[in-house]
Design a protein around this motif. Structure first.
Motif, short mmCIF file in Angstrom:
data_model
loop_
_atom_site.label_atom_id
_atom_site.label_comp_id
_atom_site.label_asym_id
_atom_site.label_seq_id
_atom_site.Cartn_x
_atom_site.Cartn_y
_atom_site.Cartn_z
N THR A 42 17.88 51.09 3.00
CA THR A 42 18.70 49.89 3.07
C THR A 42 18.30 48.92 1.95
OG1 THR A 42 17.13 48.76 4.53
CG2 THR A 42 18.84 50.12 5.57
N ALA A 43 19.16 47.95 1.71
CA ALA A 43 18.84 46.93 0.72
C ALA A 43 17.58 46.17 1.11
CB ALA A 43 20.03 45.98 0.56
N GLU A 44 17.40 45.94 2.40
CA GLU A 44 16.23 45.20 2.87
C GLU A 44 14.95 45.98 2.60
OE1 GLU A 44 19.80 43.71 4.61
OE2 GLU A 44 18.99 45.75 4.67
N LEU A 45 14.99 47.29 2.76
CA LEU A 45 13.82 48.11 2.45
C LEU A 45 13.58 48.20 0.95
CD1 LEU A 45 14.10 51.21 4.84
CD2 LEU A 45 12.33 49.46 4.88
N LEU A 46 14.66 48.25 0.20
CA LEU A 46 14.56 48.47 -1.23
C LEU A 46 14.04 47.25 -1.99
CD1 LEU A 46 15.12 50.19 -3.76
CD2 LEU A 46 17.49 49.35 -3.68
N MET A 87 24.97 56.97 4.55
CA MET A 87 25.06 55.52 4.47
C MET A 87 26.47 55.06 4.84
SD MET A 87 22.98 54.73 0.93
CE MET A 87 23.04 52.93 1.13
N THR A 88 26.54 53.96 5.58
CA THR A 88 27.84 53.39 5.91
C THR A 88 28.35 52.58 4.71
OG1 THR A 88 26.91 51.32 6.77
CG2 THR A 88 27.14 53.17 8.32
N GLN A 89 29.63 52.20 4.76
CA GLN A 89 30.19 51.38 3.69
C GLN A 89 29.48 50.04 3.59
OE1 GLN A 89 34.45 51.06 3.74
NE2 GLN A 89 34.77 53.28 3.86
N GLU A 90 29.13 49.47 4.73
CA GLU A 90 28.43 48.19 4.72
C GLU A 90 27.05 48.32 4.08
OE1 GLU A 90 31.64 48.25 7.53
OE2 GLU A 90 29.89 49.57 7.40
N GLU A 91 26.37 49.40 4.37
CA GLU A 91 25.05 49.62 3.78
C GLU A 91 25.15 49.84 2.27
OE1 GLU A 91 22.95 51.63 7.73
OE2 GLU A 91 24.10 52.86 6.34
N GLN A 92 26.18 50.56 1.85
CA GLN A 92 26.38 50.76 0.41
C GLN A 92 26.71 49.44 -0.28
OE1 GLN A 92 29.43 53.80 0.14
NE2 GLN A 92 27.91 55.35 -0.36
N GLU A 93 27.54 48.63 0.34
CA GLU A 93 27.91 47.34 -0.26
C GLU A 93 26.68 46.44 -0.43
OE1 GLU A 93 30.60 46.35 -1.58
OE2 GLU A 93 32.23 47.58 -0.79
N MET A 138 23.61 47.44 -0.74
CA MET A 138 22.80 48.05 -1.81
C MET A 138 23.38 47.69 -3.17
SD MET A 138 20.20 50.25 -2.30
CE MET A 138 20.10 51.23 -0.81
N ALA A 139 24.69 47.80 -3.31
CA ALA A 139 25.33 47.49 -4.59
C ALA A 139 25.14 46.03 -4.96
CB ALA A 139 26.81 47.84 -4.52
N GLN A 140 25.25 45.14 -3.99
CA GLN A 140 25.08 43.72 -4.26
C GLN A 140 23.68 43.44 -4.80
OE1 GLN A 140 26.10 41.23 -0.95
NE2 GLN A 140 25.54 39.33 -1.98
N LEU A 141 22.69 44.15 -4.27
CA LEU A 141 21.32 43.97 -4.74
C LEU A 141 21.12 44.50 -6.15
CD1 LEU A 141 18.28 43.37 -4.25
CD2 LEU A 141 18.12 45.65 -3.20
N ILE A 198 28.55 55.79 -3.94
CA ILE A 198 28.19 54.43 -4.33
C ILE A 198 28.69 54.12 -5.73
CG2 ILE A 198 25.91 54.98 -5.32
CD1 ILE A 198 24.92 52.38 -3.83
N SER A 199 28.96 55.15 -6.53
CA SER A 199 29.47 54.95 -7.88
C SER A 199 30.86 54.32 -7.88
CB SER A 199 29.51 56.28 -8.64
OG SER A 199 30.04 56.13 -9.92
N SER A 200 31.57 54.43 -6.76
CA SER A 200 32.94 53.90 -6.69
C SER A 200 32.97 52.40 -6.45
CB SER A 200 33.72 54.60 -5.58
OG SER A 200 33.19 54.30 -4.30
N LEU A 201 31.82 51.80 -6.15
CA LEU A 201 31.77 50.37 -5.87
C LEU A 201 31.71 49.56 -7.17
CD1 LEU A 201 31.06 51.63 -3.12
CD2 LEU A 201 29.47 49.74 -2.76
N ALA A 202 32.24 48.37 -7.13
CA ALA A 202 32.28 47.50 -8.31
C ALA A 202 30.88 47.30 -8.88
CB ALA A 202 32.89 46.15 -7.94
N GLY A 203 30.77 47.47 -10.18
CA GLY A 203 29.51 47.24 -10.87
C GLY A 203 28.50 48.35 -10.77
N MET A 204 28.86 49.47 -10.14
CA MET A 204 27.88 50.54 -9.94
C MET A 204 28.09 51.74 -10.86
SD MET A 204 25.79 49.31 -7.88
CE MET A 204 24.80 50.77 -7.60
#
Length: 384
Positions: free
Chosen positions: A150-154, A178-184, A186-189, A215-221
């Motif tokens: 998760t982003a919190e762990l990372l 990973m769920t979509q929320e978890e990917q989002e 992560m991407a935000q981080l 995760i590559s499909s998310l903006a900025g990734m």
């Protein structure tokens, strides 16, 4: 002369998965639930395409990154399946399996001392490649987050030395996705970080409960992600050794150099088989996926009925129950199960220290084999 061997190579251990598989060979009457290899044959039309390639004497070198038509087929496949947009001309490399794809990705981006974050427990093939490339593995303990990074762990693990993060979902050994929320999250981080994401998506066609998304499909990734995929699991083509990388052209052009001097090109015959798989076999994975889902449900229900603690996998064909309550190490439990019940599984410590206290069960086996395996496991845990 052994003292002259590269110290990094000497430090590497044989995979714990292979160790236990080799051990099982000494128990010919054992039921093996160890290896993650599809029990389905390669589809006939793919084998016929390979035969046609041989008959046509298509047995010479191909371009280093792969047959142009195959790279275009890879591009079309991931676009249609996952909404990923990579040009076949300069953003796709055809490799000798996903393992070689991982190798060239890591050797391209890592320099001595770079840190690579890995979610533990994890398939044992990543750490040796990181070390051979001069990198330093840094583990995130995912046991408290349902085996997901998760982003919190990372975030607290990111340092000025962090060069890459490996995401491997669906996961081997846990089957988590990973769920979509978890990917989002992560991407935000990561959007503002100069860190590569190496996303191993070899099991992307074997996801059961939620649509697969890279995760590559998310903006900025996209610009920071190297996608690894292949046909071993989706089309039951483990021995054909066809994988591929998908990455921006400015990264791919450097990976091609490593690939060229590493293997020249993937097998021409296997490439023609892969072309058939990705075009005429576009949906070949679907009936296999449906069968794996049934097996997942059966094994999950049996383990739950035994009172085992476990997370329900959403993909791949592995399940990772806890055996901590029985007071045995994962290797002790595995050996006891093998010797007393003739059932073989993989001890969790094969997947890093964070896998201790668990066992990995592969359900890439037929129903009769799974029933025998679950019966033997149940018989043993009742005694413990």
């Amino acid at each position: 002369m052994e003292h002259l061997v590269n110290a990094k190579v000497k430090d590497i251990q044989i995979s714990g998965i292979r160790k236990i598989a080799n051990l099982v060979a000494g128990y010919p009457d054992a039921v093996s639930l160890t290896i993650g290899q599809p029990d389905f044959p390669t589809p006939v039309h793919i084998m016929e395409a390979a035969k046609r390639a041989i008959d046509a004497q298509r047995t010479v070198y191909t371009p280093n990154p792969g047959l142009p038509e195959l790279r275009e087929a890879v591009s079309a496949f991931v676009r249609g399946k996952y909404g990923l947009h990579y040009r076949g001309t300069d953003e796709v490399i055809v490799t000798n399996g996903a393992s070689q794809a991982l190798d060239i990705a890591l050797r391209t981006v890592l320099t001595e001392g770079d840190e690579v974050i890995l979610p533990g427990p994890i398939y044992p093939g990543y750490e040796p490649l990181v070390k051979l490339s001069g990198g330093v593995p840094v583990y995130a303990d995912t046991r408290g987050s349902g085996f997901k990074l998760t982003a919190e762990l990372l975030e607290p693990l990111l340092t000025e030395r962090t060069k890459a993060i490996i995401l491997c979902y669906p996961s081997n050994p846990t089957g988590r996705v990973m769920t979509q929320e978890e990917q989002e999250a992560m991407a935000q981080l990561l959007r503002e970080k100069e860190v590569f994401v190496i996303s191993d998506e070899i099991y992307s066609e074997l996801v059961y409960d939620i649509p697969y998304r890279s995760i590559s499909s998310l903006a900025g990734m996209r610009e920071r992600t190297i996608v690894i995929n292949g046909l071993s699991k989706s089309h039951s083509m483990t021995g054909w050794r066809i994988g591929f990388t998908l990455a921006p052209a400015e990264i791919t052009k450097h990976m091609v150099k490593v690939h060229q001097y590493n293997v020249t090109c993937a097998s021409s015959i296997s490439q023609y088989a892969a072309l058939e798989a990705l075009t005429a076999g576009y949906d070949d994975a679907l009936p296999m996926r449906d069968e794996y889902c049934k097996r997942r449900d059966y094994v999950y229900e049996r383990l739950t009925a035994m009172g085992m603690t476990l997370e329900k996998p959403e993909g791949a064909f592995y399940i990772f129950p806890s055996i901590e309550r029985y007071g045995l190490s994962s290797m002790e439990f595995t050996m006891k199960l093998l010797e007393e019940q003739r059932v073989a599984v993989v001890p969790g410590d094969a997947f890093s220290v964070y896998g201790e206290g668990y066992i990995r069960i592969s359900y890439a086996y037929g129903q009769e084999v799974l029933e025998r395996g679950m019966d033997g496991l149940e018989a043993m845990v009742k005694k413990l």
